[in-house]
Design a protein around this motif. Structure first.
Motif, mmCIF file in Angstrom:
data_model
loop_
_atom_site.group_PDB
_atom_site.id
_atom_site.type_symbol
_atom_site.label_atom_id
_atom_site.label_comp_id
_atom_site.label_asym_id
_atom_site.label_seq_id
_atom_site.Cartn_x
_atom_site.Cartn_y
_atom_site.Cartn_z
ATOM 1 N N ARG A 81 0.818 -1.086 -0.078
ATOM 2 C CA ARG A 81 -0.161 0.068 -0.137
ATOM 3 C C ARG A 81 0.873 1.278 0.019
ATOM 4 O O ARG A 81 1.957 1.284 0.692
ATOM 5 C CB ARG A 81 -0.883 0.033 1.303
ATOM 6 N N VAL A 83 0.943 5.509 0.067
ATOM 7 C CA VAL A 83 0.202 6.767 0.503
ATOM 8 C C VAL A 83 1.088 7.992 0.028
ATOM 9 O O VAL A 83 2.136 8.024 0.594
ATOM 10 C CB VAL A 83 -0.210 6.943 1.991
ATOM 11 N N ARG A 84 0.788 8.788 -1.109
ATOM 12 C CA ARG A 84 1.291 9.824 -1.355
ATOM 13 C C ARG A 84 1.353 11.168 -0.524
ATOM 14 O O ARG A 84 0.522 11.094 0.210
ATOM 15 C CB ARG A 84 0.943 10.027 -2.813
ATOM 16 N N GLN A 87 -1.773 13.173 0.888
ATOM 17 C CA GLN A 87 -3.069 12.015 0.815
ATOM 18 C C GLN A 87 -2.953 11.311 2.240
ATOM 19 O O GLN A 87 -2.289 11.279 2.943
ATOM 20 C CB GLN A 87 -2.786 11.036 -0.227
ATOM 21 N N GLY A 88 -4.190 10.944 2.506
ATOM 22 C CA GLY A 88 -4.449 10.033 3.609
ATOM 23 C C GLY A 88 -5.439 10.965 4.644
ATOM 24 O O GLY A 88 -5.467 12.270 4.344
ATOM 25 N N THR A 101 -1.520 13.288 9.973
ATOM 26 C CA THR A 101 -2.029 12.281 8.841
ATOM 27 C C THR A 101 -2.148 11.027 9.196
ATOM 28 O O THR A 101 -0.725 10.441 9.574
ATOM 29 C CB THR A 101 -1.161 12.645 7.844
ATOM 30 N N LEU A 103 -1.200 7.304 8.865
ATOM 31 C CA LEU A 103 -0.695 6.470 7.761
ATOM 32 C C LEU A 103 -1.146 5.130 7.940
ATOM 33 O O LEU A 103 -1.264 4.428 7.160
ATOM 34 C CB LEU A 103 0.805 6.693 7.752
ATOM 35 N N SER A 104 -1.165 4.558 9.262
ATOM 36 C CA SER A 104 -1.412 3.141 9.423
ATOM 37 C C SER A 104 -1.688 2.965 11.066
ATOM 38 O O SER A 104 -1.051 3.451 11.887
ATOM 39 C CB SER A 104 -0.121 2.282 9.375
ATOM 40 N N HIS A 137 6.760 -0.406 7.429
ATOM 41 C CA HIS A 137 6.174 0.704 6.875
ATOM 42 C C HIS A 137 7.260 1.738 6.684
ATOM 43 O O HIS A 137 8.232 2.048 7.440
ATOM 44 C CB HIS A 137 5.375 1.522 8.102
ATOM 45 N N ASP A 160 6.134 10.541 0.818
ATOM 46 C CA ASP A 160 5.550 9.488 0.610
ATOM 47 C C ASP A 160 5.498 8.228 1.437
ATOM 48 O O ASP A 160 6.631 7.956 2.331
ATOM 49 C CB ASP A 160 5.875 8.786 -0.857
ATOM 50 N N TYR A 161 4.653 7.364 1.659
ATOM 51 C CA TYR A 161 4.422 6.277 2.483
ATOM 52 C C TYR A 161 4.109 5.046 1.735
ATOM 53 O O TYR A 161 3.496 4.970 0.653
ATOM 54 C CB TYR A 161 3.307 6.718 3.561
#
Length: 188
Positions: A81, A83-84, A87-88, A101, A103-104, A137, A160-161
């Motif tokens: 996955r 995440v740019r 985003q998120g 944000t 992310l996880s 991650h 980015d993620y």
């Protein structure tokens, strides 16, 4: 009202889910069929993606396996996955120029190690699989990096993620001088 029949679930999704959950529970075909109150031949057909499961059969199998019905019918999810940056789901502060944000979210019972890594272009860092259940991650701070499992690598830039299984072979390659990133290694 439409005259067309409802869409059918792909049998291979159900077959893979049944095999995965039966293996996770450590049950034989015979034992799971007995617990669910269905014929062993029916279960065998379902696991071979050749049966025609009813809601009642899948519900009984879910109960026997101790998993929700949805676990047996939901589509497969990619193990990677990304995440740019920007985003998120983000929540801003009312009192400062500050935003968080997500992310996880950490699953229950997870252990995490957090690393800040620095890398320079020139060589790929190959990583052998970590202990079973490891998930990585990665968040890029500066520069650019290509990372991930073989065949599923992604190029990432600042902010980015990416997440992927760490219990399979994976790699990191800096694409710009001064590349830094945060790596969270989650062990479940």
């Amino acid at each position: 009202m439409s005259d067309s029949p409802p869409p059918r679930l792909p049998l291979d999704w159900i077959a893979a889910s049944l095999r995965r959950e039966r293996t996770r529970a450590g049950l034989s075909l015979s034992e799971l069929a007995k617990r669910a109150g269905i014929a062993k031949s029916t279960l065998s057909q379902l696991e071979a993606a050749s049966g025609n499961p009813s809601v009642e059969t899948l519900w009984a199998l879910g109960v026997a396996l101790g998993v929700p019905f949805s676990t047996l019918v939901e589509p497969p999810v990619s193990s990677v996955r990304v995440v740019r940056a920007g985003q998120g789901p983000t929540v801003a502060s009312e009192r400062a120029d500050f935003a968080a944000t997500l992310l996880s979210a950490s699953p229950p019972g997870a252990r995490r190690d957090i690393y800040h890594l620095r890398a320079e272009p020139g060589a790929v860092r190959e990583s052998e699989p970590h202990i079973p259940g490891t998930v990585e991650h990665l968040i890029v701070s500066s520069g650019r990096v290509t990372a991930g499992p073989a065949g599923e690598e992604a190029e990432l830039g600042p902010g980015d993620y990416m997440t992927y299984r760490g219990d399979i072979a994976h790699s990191y390659e800096a694409l710009a001088p001064g590349t830094t990133f945060v790596l969270v290694m989650q062990h479940t």
